[in-house]
Design an enzyme around this catalytic site. Structure first.
Site, PDB file in Angstrom:
ATOM      1  N   ASP A  41     -20.842  -0.690 -13.675  1.00 34.19           N
ATOM      2  CA  ASP A  41     -20.380  -0.710 -14.837  1.00 34.19           C
ATOM      3  C   ASP A  41     -20.632  -0.297 -16.177  1.00 34.19           C
ATOM      4  O   ASP A  41     -19.760  -0.362 -17.276  1.00 34.19           O
ATOM      5  CB  ASP A  41     -20.072  -2.497 -14.739  1.00 34.19           C
ATOM      6  CG  ASP A  41     -19.949  -3.260 -13.402  1.00 34.19           C
ATOM      7  OD1 ASP A  41     -18.752  -2.725 -12.598  1.00 34.19           O
ATOM      8  OD2 ASP A  41     -20.008  -4.247 -13.419  1.00 34.19           O
ATOM      9  N   LYS A  53      14.049  -1.934  17.598  1.00 33.28           N
ATOM     10  CA  LYS A  53      14.097  -2.614  18.582  1.00 33.28           C
ATOM     11  C   LYS A  53      15.472  -2.709  19.634  1.00 33.28           C
ATOM     12  O   LYS A  53      16.671  -2.572  20.654  1.00 33.28           O
ATOM     13  CB  LYS A  53      13.208  -3.880  18.804  1.00 33.28           C
ATOM     14  CG  LYS A  53      11.173  -3.378  19.088  1.00 33.28           C
ATOM     15  CD  LYS A  53      11.451  -4.573  18.643  1.00 33.28           C
ATOM     16  CE  LYS A  53       9.727  -4.993  18.428  1.00 33.28           C
ATOM     17  NZ  LYS A  53       9.189  -4.394  20.244  1.00 33.28           N
ATOM     18  N   HIS A  78      11.991  -9.370  23.032  1.00 36.98           N
ATOM     19  CA  HIS A  78      12.222  -8.323  22.074  1.00 36.98           C
ATOM     20  C   HIS A  78      12.753  -7.139  22.903  1.00 36.98           C
ATOM     21  O   HIS A  78      11.528  -7.139  23.808  1.00 36.98           O
ATOM     22  CB  HIS A  78      12.377  -8.193  20.620  1.00 36.98           C
ATOM     23  CG  HIS A  78      10.470  -9.292  20.491  1.00 36.98           C
ATOM     24  ND1 HIS A  78       9.646  -8.284  20.538  1.00 36.98           N
ATOM     25  CD2 HIS A  78       9.553  -9.858  20.662  1.00 36.98           C
ATOM     26  CE1 HIS A  78       8.569  -8.183  20.607  1.00 36.98           C
ATOM     27  NE2 HIS A  78       8.627  -9.696  20.210  1.00 36.98           N
ATOM     28  N   HIS A 132       3.541  -4.758  17.604  1.00 38.49           N
ATOM     29  CA  HIS A 132       1.931  -4.905  16.970  1.00 38.49           C
ATOM     30  C   HIS A 132       1.113  -3.174  16.590  1.00 38.49           C
ATOM     31  O   HIS A 132       0.573  -3.254  15.894  1.00 38.49           O
ATOM     32  CB  HIS A 132       1.041  -5.319  18.286  1.00 38.49           C
ATOM     33  CG  HIS A 132       0.429  -6.510  19.038  1.00 38.49           C
ATOM     34  ND1 HIS A 132       2.302  -7.242  19.037  1.00 38.49           N
ATOM     35  CD2 HIS A 132      -0.428  -6.906  17.977  1.00 38.49           C
ATOM     36  CE1 HIS A 132       1.072  -8.619  19.545  1.00 38.49           C
ATOM     37  NE2 HIS A 132      -0.778  -8.483  18.857  1.00 38.49           N
TER      38      HIS A 132
END
Length: 598
Positions: free
Chosen positions: A365, A400, A480, A487
């Site tokens: 900083d 899909k 599905h 995932h």
């Protein structure tokens, strides 16, 4: 003092131009066409008087099936395809879902006593029109593609389903005990069976499709059994550090030259993650050991006909750090979409892993005169790692439902089981899986023993032979199609964001594994080097393969979806980079081993 109106107008014009530039960037990426593998219309009914497509390699879960697991009316599937391609709510609502209903009770008429006794209802298809949705950042859901999935008759499919049966038969094996004498017989059996298959023992040939070549895995060993192939996944312990360790807690800090540690601060590595002033545990509920599902043909057929068995699984008291294959399958049953990657991000932040040095304001900083937060800091990465998830899901939903419509592994197991039993009746019902039945001979015999034991425990004293794929979830797969994996695509997108923000080359100074006897972490005997990037890749593979371990996805589902998710995240990073005033770049190590700058 207010801002002059002409400055506000100039700002508005610059904002508009930036949005247009992002849209043009997305448009100029082009569109990659998607192609299915051709199986949908390839396989035909064997009856010479009815040669309609059988659709046995397609996702037909939810439609009425016959006693062998094939759909009764091909027109039901054609209507299903029309409805999901239109996205019309009324068309979808008018589809045939589940079996006939009892005219008196209105309940579905199931085959199994179990489903009828529970008075189960049907479940509907999950977000079948999500791939038709537009988005305002990142690649359009229909502009990126996955290669055709392996076909039923291919050596790759045989290898994939063999691996799934072996995972199912080894769900009580502990990850840290793959090389233990107590598991030697099973582990060696799994290795020998996989290495005996053409997919594992034959190198790729000139002319093989590039996607097939990159998925091909070589000889199986104790060190790579059931592992992914992303960079880092085969290095060190099976489980990623980011799915077992905890993080530094509040009350632990360095102020000036002094390290202050609260006496009540949780140990950094006890599996507790700091989430502000509360903690998140890495521990998972303990699913009943040895309890598998859908091992009985009637129950299996009910599930294919939309029986809703969700919530029927059972658990032991308490929770523990992930230890076994079943534990990981349980973890991925109920995780909250981006949970694993948000947790990993919290660990990285709390443990002080630095951001990539190429990002702005990474010096002390006293040199930069500012710290990062909204941009290039914790708020930025915590938001973005979750933001990419649904964009990735929309892309994979299009693949899909609208392109591949691949049958789930449980359905492949159904075809195999029916065909394995068929010779006893003097016929081959599904010749498309004859190769799988032949190649999986010893594996299927072990599956039959396991299924018989399960069916007896479920109350059938003399069960019929069953070679079905034992499932970790009572309801089987989600509603599905299989290719690709939700995932895995989320894993690919979220992990890509983390690797872009953090210094991925940083080495992990202490490696842990879950103790084989107690619910605690112990220092690993692994002497090599683990990096942040490698363990993030391993985390993505762990979550994606955890679904395979449950029996709901194939290896190709998982691997190709990781790459799809990576594409989504890269596109979002490219577009968002147009919005910053600072001169910088994201340094990203990709899943293929190359590094790019964004």
């Amino acid at each position: 003092m207010g801002i002059p109106a002409d400055n506000l107008q100039s700002r508005a014009k610059a904002s508009f131009d930036t949005r247009v530039a992002a849209a043009e960037l997305a448009l100029n990426r082009g569109v990659v066409p998607s192609f299915a593998n051709g199986e949908e219309l390839l396989y035909r009914n064997p009856d010479p008087d009815n040669t309609d497509p059988s659709f046995i390699a397609s996702f037909t879960k939810g439609l009425p099936h016959d006693d062998n697991g094939a759909i009764i009316d091909p027109d039901d599937f054609l209507a299903f395809v029309r409805a999901i391609n239109s996205g019309d709510e009324k068309e979808i609502a008018d589809l045939t879902l589940g079996p006939a209903r009892d005219p008196e009770t209105g309940l579905p008429i199931w085959r199994s006593d179990l489903a009828n006794s529970l008075e189960l209802e049907v479940r509907g298809w999950e977000n079948s029109s999500a791939g038709l949705t537009f988005d305002l950042e990142g690649p359009d859901a229909q502009s990126i593609a996955m290669p055709p999935a392996p076909v039923l008759t291919s050596p790759e499919l045989v290898a994939e389903i063999a691996e799934l049966y072996l995972m199912a038969l080894g769900r009580e094996i502990e990850f840290s005990e793959f090389d233990s004498p107590k598991n030697a017989e099973y582990i060696q059996f799994a290795i020998d069976q996989l290495n005996g298959l053409e997919w594992f023992n034959t190198p790729a040939k000139l002319g093989d499709p590039p996607a097939e070549i990159r998925r091909r895995r070589g000889e199986v060993t104790v060190g790579n059994l059931f592992r992914g192939i992303l960079p880092g996944s085969e290095v060190g312990p099976y489980l990623s550090q980011y799915i077992i360790v905890g993080s530094k807690q509040i009350g632990s800090a360095t102020v000036g030259n002094k390290t202050l540690v609260s006496p009540n601060a949780a140990d950094e590595f006890d599996g507790e993650i700091a989430y502000g002033s509360i903690t998140i545990s890495q521990r998972v509920r303990i699913a009943t050991p040895g309890r598998d599902f859908m091992t009985d043909l009637k129950v299996f057929l009910d599930v294919q006909d939309a029986a809703d068995f969700r919530g029927f699984e059972s658990y032991e008291p308490g929770a523990r750090l992930i230890r076994t294959i079943r534990d990981l399958a349980t973890w991925v049953h109920f995780d909250a979409l981006y949970e694993a990657y948000l947790n990993a991000c919290l660990i990285l932040l709390a443990n002080g892993v630095p951001f990539d040095p190429n990002l702005p304001f990474q010096q002390e900083d006293k040199l930069d005169n500012q710290d990062v937060f909204v941009n290039f800091g914790s708020a930025h990465v915590l938001s973005l790692v979750t933001e990419v998830a649904t964009r990735a899901l929309k892309a994979v939903r299009y693949q899909k439902f609208n392109i591949h419509r691949r049958l789930r592994p449980e359905a492949t197991g159904g075809l195999i089981s029916v065909n394995k039993i068929a010779p006893q009746k003097g016929e081959s019902i599904f010749p498309e899986v004859d190769l799988a039945v032949e190649e999986l001979g010893d594996i299927l015999e072990k599956a039959e023993i396991s299924n018989r034991k399960q069916n007896i425990a479920d109350g059938d004293p003399d069960p019929d032979p069953s070679f079905l794929l034992p499932m970790a979830f009572a309801e089987g797969s989600p509603f599905h199609p299989s290719y690709g994996s939700g995932h895995a695509v989320v894993a690919g997108a979220c992990v890509t964001i983390l690797k872009a923000f953090f210094d991925s080359g940083i080495e992990i100074d202490q490696v842990f594994e879950v103790d084989k006897d107690e619910d605690k972490l112990v220092k690993s005997s692994f002497k090599g080097t683990l990096t942040v990037a490698g363990e993030l890749n391993k985390l993505a593979d762990n979550i994606a393969i955890g679904r395979n371990m449950a029996g709901v996805h194939y290896f190709s589902d998982q691997f190709e979806s990781l790459l799809l998710g990576e594409q989504v995240a890269i596109g979002i990073l490219e577009e968002q980079s147009l919005t910053y005033g600072e001169n910088f770049f994201f340094n990203l190590p990709k899943f293929d081993g190359t590094t790019i700058q964004i």
